[in-house]
Design a protein around this motif. Structure first.
Motif, short mmCIF file in Angstrom:
data_model
loop_
_atom_site.label_atom_id
_atom_site.label_comp_id
_atom_site.label_asym_id
_atom_site.label_seq_id
_atom_site.Cartn_x
_atom_site.Cartn_y
_atom_site.Cartn_z
N GLU A 34 0.74 -1.06 -0.16
CA GLU A 34 0.14 -0.05 -0.24
C GLU A 34 0.85 1.15 -0.04
O GLU A 34 0.54 2.37 -0.57
N ASN A 36 4.02 1.60 -1.29
CA ASN A 36 4.62 1.50 -2.62
C ASN A 36 3.54 2.21 -3.50
O ASN A 36 3.99 2.67 -4.47
N LYS A 37 2.24 1.84 -3.51
CA LYS A 37 1.36 2.38 -4.51
C LYS A 37 1.27 3.90 -4.64
O LYS A 37 1.14 4.33 -5.69
N TYR A 78 3.74 8.39 -10.34
CA TYR A 78 3.41 7.30 -9.26
C TYR A 78 3.80 5.97 -9.71
O TYR A 78 3.80 5.72 -10.88
N ARG A 79 4.64 5.34 -8.80
CA ARG A 79 5.16 3.94 -9.02
C ARG A 79 3.96 3.04 -9.64
O ARG A 79 4.04 2.45 -10.79
N HIS A 80 3.07 3.05 -8.94
CA HIS A 80 1.86 1.99 -9.33
C HIS A 80 1.13 2.55 -10.76
O HIS A 80 0.79 1.57 -11.48
N GLU A 81 1.04 3.53 -11.05
CA GLU A 81 0.62 4.07 -12.30
C GLU A 81 1.63 3.59 -13.47
O GLU A 81 1.09 3.13 -14.57
N LYS A 84 1.33 -0.14 -13.81
CA LYS A 84 0.06 -0.22 -14.68
C LYS A 84 0.41 -0.16 -16.00
O LYS A 84 -0.24 -0.88 -16.95
#
Length: 107
Positions: A34, A36-37, A78-81, A84
């Motif tokens: 969470e 890292n998101k 953003y790392r999660h973006e 994705k």
């Protein structure tokens, strides 16, 4: 669950302890995911994550090919973006395509 005897209490306590440790590790792992998101990266960090040169990342930003956040003259990712975005380019295998076709033909 069967009742246990007084002699079995140490064994049961040990099992409970092991299970609690396992749950603790799982919770920590989930909380790290969470965190890292929401991890914000600068251009150099994004370049390193994507294994692309900084100029290539800038080029993709200008062409609006990559998710980016701009604040003033600075850009952030953003790392999660980014993860994705990388996953969105995945090419399906022959087997996956065949399964999709079979599922659609059943409908």
């Amino acid at each position: 669950m069967k009742p246990f005897t007084f002699d079995q209490i140490p064994v049961m306590m040990n099992k409970i302890h092991d299970k609690l440790e396992y749950l603790e590790k799982l919770i920590l792992r989930i909380s790290n995911v969470e965190e890292n998101k929401e991890e914000l990266l600068n251009i150099q960090e994004a370049s390193k994550l994507l294994n692309l040169s900084v100029s290539t990342v800038y080029s993709k930003v200008c062409k609006r090919e990559i998710p980016v956040n701009k604040q003033g003259k600075r850009i952030y990712f953003y790392r999660h973006e980014l993860m994705k975005w990388i996953k969105s380019g995945r090419v399906k295998t022959y087997f996956e395509i065949q399964n999709d076709i079979e599922k659609r033909s059943k409908i």
